[in-house]
Design a protein around this motif. Structure first.
Motif, PDB file in Angstrom:
ATOM      1  N   UNK A  47    -139.291  91.124 -21.286  1.00  0.00           N
ATOM      2  CA  UNK A  47    -139.233  91.007 -22.746  1.00  0.00           C
ATOM      3  C   UNK A  47    -139.710  89.627 -23.174  1.00  0.00           C
ATOM      4  N   UNK A  48    -139.892  89.457 -24.480  1.00  0.00           N
ATOM      5  CA  UNK A  48    -140.275  88.150 -24.995  1.00  0.00           C
ATOM      6  C   UNK A  48    -139.237  87.098 -24.664  1.00  0.00           C
ATOM      7  N   UNK A  49    -137.964  87.459 -24.698  1.00  0.00           N
ATOM      8  CA  UNK A  49    -136.897  86.521 -24.331  1.00  0.00           C
ATOM      9  C   UNK A  49    -137.033  86.088 -22.878  1.00  0.00           C
ATOM     10  N   UNK A  50    -137.459  87.042 -22.003  1.00  0.00           N
ATOM     11  CA  UNK A  50    -137.651  86.713 -20.587  1.00  0.00           C
ATOM     12  C   UNK A  50    -138.698  85.637 -20.405  1.00  0.00           C
ATOM     13  N   UNK A  51    -139.755  85.670 -21.225  1.00  0.00           N
ATOM     14  CA  UNK A  51    -140.837  84.702 -21.079  1.00  0.00           C
ATOM     15  C   UNK A  51    -140.440  83.312 -21.557  1.00  0.00           C
ATOM     16  N   UNK A  52    -139.281  83.194 -22.192  1.00  0.00           N
ATOM     17  CA  UNK A  52    -138.750  81.888 -22.568  1.00  0.00           C
ATOM     18  C   UNK A  52    -137.711  81.400 -21.568  1.00  0.00           C
ATOM     19  N   UNK A  53    -137.472  82.200 -20.527  1.00  0.00           N
ATOM     20  CA  UNK A  53    -136.479  81.881 -19.505  1.00  0.00           C
ATOM     21  C   UNK A  53    -137.169  81.138 -18.369  1.00  0.00           C
ATOM     22  N   UNK A  54    -136.937  79.826 -18.284  1.00  0.00           N
ATOM     23  CA  UNK A  54    -137.601  79.032 -17.251  1.00  0.00           C
ATOM     24  C   UNK A  54    -137.120  79.389 -15.855  1.00  0.00           C
ATOM     25  N   UNK A  55    -135.968  80.054 -15.756  1.00  0.00           N
ATOM     26  CA  UNK A  55    -135.446  80.419 -14.439  1.00  0.00           C
ATOM     27  C   UNK A  55    -136.082  81.667 -13.861  1.00  0.00           C
ATOM     28  N   UNK A  56    -136.845  82.406 -14.690  1.00  0.00           N
ATOM     29  CA  UNK A  56    -137.432  83.659 -14.211  1.00  0.00           C
ATOM     30  C   UNK A  56    -138.456  83.411 -13.099  1.00  0.00           C
ATOM     31  N   UNK A  57    -139.335  82.436 -13.306  1.00  0.00           N
ATOM     32  CA  UNK A  57    -140.350  82.134 -12.302  1.00  0.00           C
ATOM     33  C   UNK A  57    -139.706  81.708 -10.991  1.00  0.00           C
ATOM     34  N   UNK A  58    -138.649  80.907 -11.104  1.00  0.00           N
ATOM     35  CA  UNK A  58    -137.942  80.455  -9.905  1.00  0.00           C
ATOM     36  C   UNK A  58    -137.351  81.632  -9.141  1.00  0.00           C
ATOM     37  N   UNK A  59    -136.759  82.579  -9.869  1.00  0.00           N
ATOM     38  CA  UNK A  59    -136.190  83.768  -9.231  1.00  0.00           C
ATOM     39  C   UNK A  59    -137.275  84.576  -8.519  1.00  0.00           C
ATOM     40  N   UNK A  60    -138.418  84.747  -9.184  1.00  0.00           N
ATOM     41  CA  UNK A  60    -139.513  85.515  -8.590  1.00  0.00           C
ATOM     42  C   UNK A  60    -140.065  84.810  -7.355  1.00  0.00           C
ATOM     43  N   UNK A  61    -140.312  83.512  -7.483  1.00  0.00           N
ATOM     44  CA  UNK A  61    -140.900  82.769  -6.365  1.00  0.00           C
ATOM     45  C   UNK A  61    -139.981  82.782  -5.151  1.00  0.00           C
ATOM     46  N   UNK A  62    -138.689  82.533  -5.366  1.00  0.00           N
ATOM     47  CA  UNK A  62    -137.740  82.541  -4.255  1.00  0.00           C
ATOM     48  C   UNK A  62    -137.617  83.930  -3.646  1.00  0.00           C
ATOM     49  N   UNK A  63    -137.645  84.969  -4.493  1.00  0.00           N
ATOM     50  CA  UNK A  63    -137.542  86.339  -3.998  1.00  0.00           C
ATOM     51  C   UNK A  63    -138.738  86.738  -3.148  1.00  0.00           C
ATOM     52  N   UNK A  64    -139.925  86.323  -3.577  1.00  0.00           N
ATOM     53  CA  UNK A  64    -141.131  86.628  -2.796  1.00  0.00           C
ATOM     54  C   UNK A  64    -141.111  85.914  -1.448  1.00  0.00           C
ATOM     55  N   UNK A  65    -140.747  84.619  -1.468  1.00  0.00           N
ATOM     56  CA  UNK A  65    -140.718  83.843  -0.228  1.00  0.00           C
ATOM     57  C   UNK A  65    -139.688  84.385   0.753  1.00  0.00           C
ATOM     58  N   UNK A  66    -138.517  84.727   0.220  1.00  0.00           N
ATOM     59  CA  UNK A  66    -137.443  85.220   1.095  1.00  0.00           C
ATOM     60  C   UNK A  66    -137.823  86.519   1.791  1.00  0.00           C
TER      61      UNK A  66
END
Length: 461
Positions: free
Chosen positions: A295-314
């Motif tokens: 959602x648009x709110x998600x794109x204002x969440x700076x923690x989203x990228x961190x969650x994705x990056x850590x999830x991919x690496x793990x």
């Protein structure tokens, strides 16, 4: 813990400080009650009076939500660099207008929060809010232009309006919306002006618990190439196995969640679940790209990228294994479009899919700048292809435009072979709908993939 642009505390630090303030307020309330009981003995005393000692006064905390009015016009007129400087100026004015001990945070875009760890009453909270608006109202001069700033402020108090951070923020949000809608500048939360019915609040409570109880589940629907029938990807679709109401589709609950900060928790849960399922498929040599909705709110969440990056690496997955679908309407939301999250997703290599295309008002300039790899044509046009000449013209025009931009076109809501054939003849790249496969739970989707995905050949011995 801090916002990169303004240096202010971000949402994470605001949560920590608010929880500390609420804990202190609860402790003060208990100490005050104990002190009154000890003094009272067998004789009743009068209620706490104005100017009474601290142990006789109620302890309150206040949370403000502040949104700049017409900030989008500044960005559109003067550009993002000037808009960023304006946000830095706003941050400076806010931090120099609050009391010692109060906390100013930036939540994203032009939205700020102010925490009052201790406040006497509603009148005192309004005084602080009026001071903030007065400070922001001083004329601003940037790039040779002078203009006035205005802000709408919503106030919620603990324990009067909410018992915890999440509900306090939600009710400050309701008050802020009422202030903006009524052009009053400042509003304190009032149940009479809260459009959240008891049923909606009950639904939010149930939804909050559903995350912890693993009642939220992902179904998967295939996207298929119209040229050769090969799988293009799978879209993860959220479902809620409600203990009383059965299996609920997103329309029944997401519109409520998107208006609250609960949406952040749901999105992070969906990303984690989608990555876990994607990794399981890749281990079976079913290398499929999985798309999740943001959602648009998600794109204002700076923690989203961190969650994705850590999830991919793990899980040892490449960035291309995950795709984010955003709706076209988000392109109209300047803060979401210009957010750091979009830039970081692009740096990470996460492709975007633009959903519901044709229902909003996209800027082609913005569209070209986004890391978009596909455009999804809305089902409201696709479903009437065989019946409406106008819709056929629209779909063909979108397909041609998407091809010109070098992107992939995907038609949604394809439910019969005639529609699939017409789309193929138009040059549409891929399609999604019941004709190719209904949304399936994880086990059923896995069986479907095993039957329909061509595995890479085993290496020669």
């Amino acid at each position: 813990m801090h916002d990169g642009l303004t240096g202010l505390p971000n949402r994470k630090l605001l949560i920590v400080r608010t929880e500390e303030a609420l804990a202190e307020a609860r402790g003060a309330e208990k100490r005050s009650a104990a002190g009154r009981a000890a003094k009272r003995g067998p004789v009743a005393i009068r209620p706490a009076r104005r100017g009474a000692p601290p142990e006789e006064r109620d302890q309150r905390a206040g949370l403000f939500l502040l949104d700049l009015d017409r900030f989008k016009e500044v960005n559109d007129t003067l550009g993002h660099p000037t808009g960023d400087r304006l946000l830095q100026l706003v941050a400076h004015r806010l931090t120099h207008s609050v009391r010692p001990g109060d906390l100013v945070a930036r939540l994203g875009g032009d939205e700020f929060a102010v925490l009052l760890p201790s406040v006497r009453d509603e009148a005192a909270a309004r005084e602080v809010a009026a001071r903030l608006r007065a400070a922001l109202g001083e004329p601003v001069r940037l790039d040779g232009m002078s203009f006035d700033l205005e802000a709408s402020v919503g106030i919620a108090l603990f324990p009067d309006h909410a018992p915890d951070f999440e509900l306090l923020l939600q009710r400050a949000d309701v008050a802020m919306y009422n202030a903006k809608e009524g052009r009053t500048g400042v509003e304190v939360y009032s149940p009479a002006n809260d459009r959240n019915s008891p049923e909606r609040l009950t639904m939010l409570g149930d939804l909050r618990r559903a995350i912890d109880r693993s009642e939220l589940e992902l179904f998967y629907q295939p996207k298929v190439s119209l040229r050769d029938g090969q799988l293009v990807g799978m879209e993860a679709l959220l479902r809620w196995r409600h203990p009383d109401k059965g299996l609920l589709e997103p329309e029944a609950f997401l519109s409520i969640a998107e208006q609250t900060y609960l949406m952040r928790s749901i999105t992070h849960h969906v990303v984690e679940a989608a990555l876990a399922q994607t990794a399981a498929w890749w281990r079976e040599d079913l290398a499929v790209q999985v798309a999740v909705n943001a959602s648009g709110r998600d794109l204002l969440d700076t923690g989203l990228t961190e969650t994705i990056e850590e999830g991919l690496l793990a899980r040892g997955l490449p960035a291309a294994a995950l795709q984010l679908e955003i709706t076209e309407r988000i392109l109209m939301n300047e803060p979401a479009y210009a957010s750091d999250t979009v830039a970081k997703l692009a740096e990470l290599g996460i492709p975007l899919s633009l959903d519901d295309f044709g229902t909003g008002y996209s800027s082609l300039v913005r569209l070209k700048r986004l890391p978009v790899e596909e455009i999804k044509i809305d089902s409201s046009f696709v479903g009437r292809l065989a019946e409406s000449t106008d819709d056929a013209v629209i779909v063909r025009s979108i397909v041609d435009l998407v091809r010109t931009l070098g992107l992939r076109s995907v038609a949604e809501g394809v439910e019969d072979p005639q529609t699939a054939r017409m789309l193929r003849e138009m040059g549409c790249d891929a399609a999604q709908g019941w004709h190719f496969g209904r949304p399936m739970d994880a086990d059923t989707a896995t069986d479907w993939l095993r039957r329909n995905v061509q595995r890479a050949p085993e290496p020669a011995a």
